[in-house]
Design an enzyme around this catalytic site. Structure first.
Site, PDB file in Angstrom:
ATOM      1  N   TYR A  69       0.858  -1.191   0.000  1.00  0.00           N
ATOM      2  CA  TYR A  69       0.000   0.000   0.000  1.00  0.00           C
ATOM      3  C   TYR A  69       0.887   1.231   0.000  1.00  0.00           C
ATOM      4  CZ  TYR A  69      -3.434   3.442   1.650  1.00  0.00           C
ATOM      5  OH  TYR A  69      -4.246   4.548   1.779  1.00  0.00           O
ATOM      6  N   ASP A 164       9.393   2.817  -0.447  1.00  0.00           N
ATOM      7  CA  ASP A 164       8.388   3.476   0.380  1.00  0.00           C
ATOM      8  C   ASP A 164       8.680   3.070   1.826  1.00  0.00           C
ATOM      9  OD1 ASP A 164       6.234   4.313   1.802  1.00  0.00           O
ATOM     10  OD2 ASP A 164       4.718   3.576   0.403  1.00  0.00           O
ATOM     11  N   LYS A 192       4.791   9.131   8.657  1.00  0.00           N
ATOM     12  CA  LYS A 192       4.514   8.620  10.005  1.00  0.00           C
ATOM     13  C   LYS A 192       5.491   9.145  11.068  1.00  0.00           C
ATOM     14  CE  LYS A 192       2.067   4.539   8.315  1.00  0.00           C
ATOM     15  NZ  LYS A 192       0.677   4.949   8.355  1.00  0.00           N
TER      16      LYS A 192
HETATM   17  N1  PMP Z   1       2.964   4.197   2.236  1.00  0.00           N
HETATM   18  C1  PMP Z   1       2.855   3.264   3.202  1.00  0.00           C
HETATM   19  C2  PMP Z   1       3.828   2.136   3.223  1.00  0.00           C
HETATM   20  C3  PMP Z   1       1.854   3.368   4.174  1.00  0.00           C
HETATM   21  O1  PMP Z   1       1.752   2.423   5.108  1.00  0.00           O
HETATM   22  C4  PMP Z   1       0.973   4.464   4.121  1.00  0.00           C
HETATM   23  C5  PMP Z   1      -0.127   4.643   5.160  1.00  0.00           C
HETATM   24  N2  PMP Z   1      -0.426   3.592   5.960  1.00  0.00           N
HETATM   25  C6  PMP Z   1       1.116   5.399   3.102  1.00  0.00           C
HETATM   26  C7  PMP Z   1       2.132   5.248   2.175  1.00  0.00           C
HETATM   27  C8  PMP Z   1       0.200   6.582   3.000  1.00  0.00           C
HETATM   28  O2  PMP Z   1       0.453   7.468   4.025  1.00  0.00           O
HETATM   29  P1  PMP Z   1      -0.670   8.523   4.487  1.00  0.00           P
HETATM   30  O3  PMP Z   1      -1.750   7.733   5.134  1.00  0.00           O
HETATM   31  O4  PMP Z   1       0.072   9.428   5.411  1.00  0.00           O
HETATM   32  O5  PMP Z   1      -1.145   9.235   3.254  1.00  0.00           O
END
Ligand code: PMP
Length: 357
Positions: A69, A164, A192
């Site tokens: 994701y 990511d 995060k």
């Molecule tokens: N990349 C990863 C690996 C994530 O786990 C998340 C959110 N859980 C995101 C991108 C998206 O981040 P945000 O919810 O701050 O938009």
């Protein structure tokens, strides 16, 4: 050394002292990042990194992995993990098919699936984006050699490799997954932990790629709240705390304590489950012996997970509500908290004896 910049998206004004301080800390912690752009969410970070990769390579296609994701921008909601997997949605409604067609999906930990993509689409692939330690199909570790092979295949095809690290960044090690696996991506996305609970995220990488961003280059990216002073101050404070001696040893010790306690309960009650853990991130997959890819994650006993989640909640432990999420430990969790969790797990496991009979 290339001086860091953290341009404020909306005004393109000069970076503030605090933004520069944060960017310099990030560069020191993650050496593959030579320049950094601050944004407000992980979604913005991955979306902008992909736009940049497309501009840099002059190509359009993107390879992502089933179950990973990367936020909720249109082209990334294809076979996504996290809530999308929990709801069993293959894609999201409202995404134009033309956008989704630019996203190719390979299998995590299956380098042959990536090779096949490159054989078929060769010079159209701008980038491969991956969670180097997957946290959105539960925790799934990269098999030895998988990330290294991604690095080689992207380099040989003049595509970019995007890590990511929104979840593993500053969590599994100070320098994230890339510190552990020793693979240097071209671009890294962070979020995060970077903002210590406030809305802050970033993407960064080699200067020759980052220099394409506006206002220096033609790739537009902006955000009213990018680099807002409150979030940047929280980010600096968080990274300072994490930089303290022994942080990651403490997190590893807490992870071991919880995993050890859970394993002995599983053994005691004869419950079958796989535990995947990297440092302070961990997932319990019921009814299976090992999980190395999303197909194996999807094969776990979800009914048992439901009972486990509610059983733990009833006993005062609030866990992530799906097996396609990771449990995260933090420095704030005390030994007493961990013991309380293990005790609750023991009571739930005991209650399963009558269910399984
Ligand atoms: N990349 C990863 C690996 C994530 O786990 C998340 C959110 N859980 C995101 C991108 C998206 O981040 P945000 O919810 O701050 O938009």
């Amino acid at each position: 050394m290339v001086r860091q910049r953290a341009l404020r998206g909306f005004t393109f004004g000069a970076p503030t002292t605090a933004e520069v301080e944060l960017a310099e800390m990030v560069e020191e912690i993650i050496p593959s990042i030579q320049k950094l752009r601050l944004v407000s969410s992980g979604t913005e970070a991955t979306m902008s990194a992909i736009r940049l990769a497309r501009a840099f390579t002059g190509r359009t296609k993107l390879v992502k992995f089933d179950g990973c994701y990367h936020g909720h921008s249109d082209g990334l909601l294809v076979k996504a993990g996290s809530g999308v997997a929990t709801l069993a949605l293959p894609d999201s409604a409202g995404v134009p098919p033309g956008f989704a067609r630019e996203t190719l999906t390979a299998r995590f930990n299956d380098i042959k699936s990536v090779q096949r993509m490159f054989e078929r689409h060769g010079k159209k692939i701008a980038a491969v984006i991956v969670e180097p330690i997957c946290g959105n199909m539960g925790v799934i570790k990269p098999e030895p050699g998988f990330l290294e092979a991604l690095r080689v295949i992207t380099r040989n095809n003049s595509s970019l490799l995007i890590f990511d690290e929104v979840i593993p960044g500053f969590r599994v090690a100070r320098g994230g997954a890339q510190e552990i696996c020793r693979v240097k991506p071209d671009l890294t996305c962070l979020g995060k932990i970077l903002g210590g609970g406030l809305p802050l995220a970033a993407f960064g990488g080699q200067s020759k790629i980052m220099d394409l961003l506006a206002p220096d280059g033609p790739v537009y990216q902006a955000g009213t709240l990018s680099g807002n002073p409150l979030a940047v101050a929280a980010g600096i404070a968080t990274l300072k705390l994490l930089n303290r001696q022994g942080t990651y040893q403490k997190l590893e010790a807490k992870g071991q304590e919880l995993e050890g306690g859970i394993k002995s309960v599983l053994k005691h009650y004869g419950l079958r489950a796989a535990i995947n853990r990297v440092g302070s991130m961990m997932t319990l997959f019921f009814g299976v012996d090992r999980v190395t890819n999303p197909d194996e994650a999807r094969a776990c006993d979800r009914q048992k997970f439901r009972s486990f989640f509610h059983g733990m909640l009833k006993r005062g432990i609030y866990l992530p509500p799906a097996p396609f999420e990771a449990m995260f430990l933090s420095l704030a969790h005390s030994s007493a908290d961990l013991q309380k969790t293990i005790d609750a797990f023991d009571q739930w496991a005991k209650s399963q004896r009558s269910v399984d009979r």
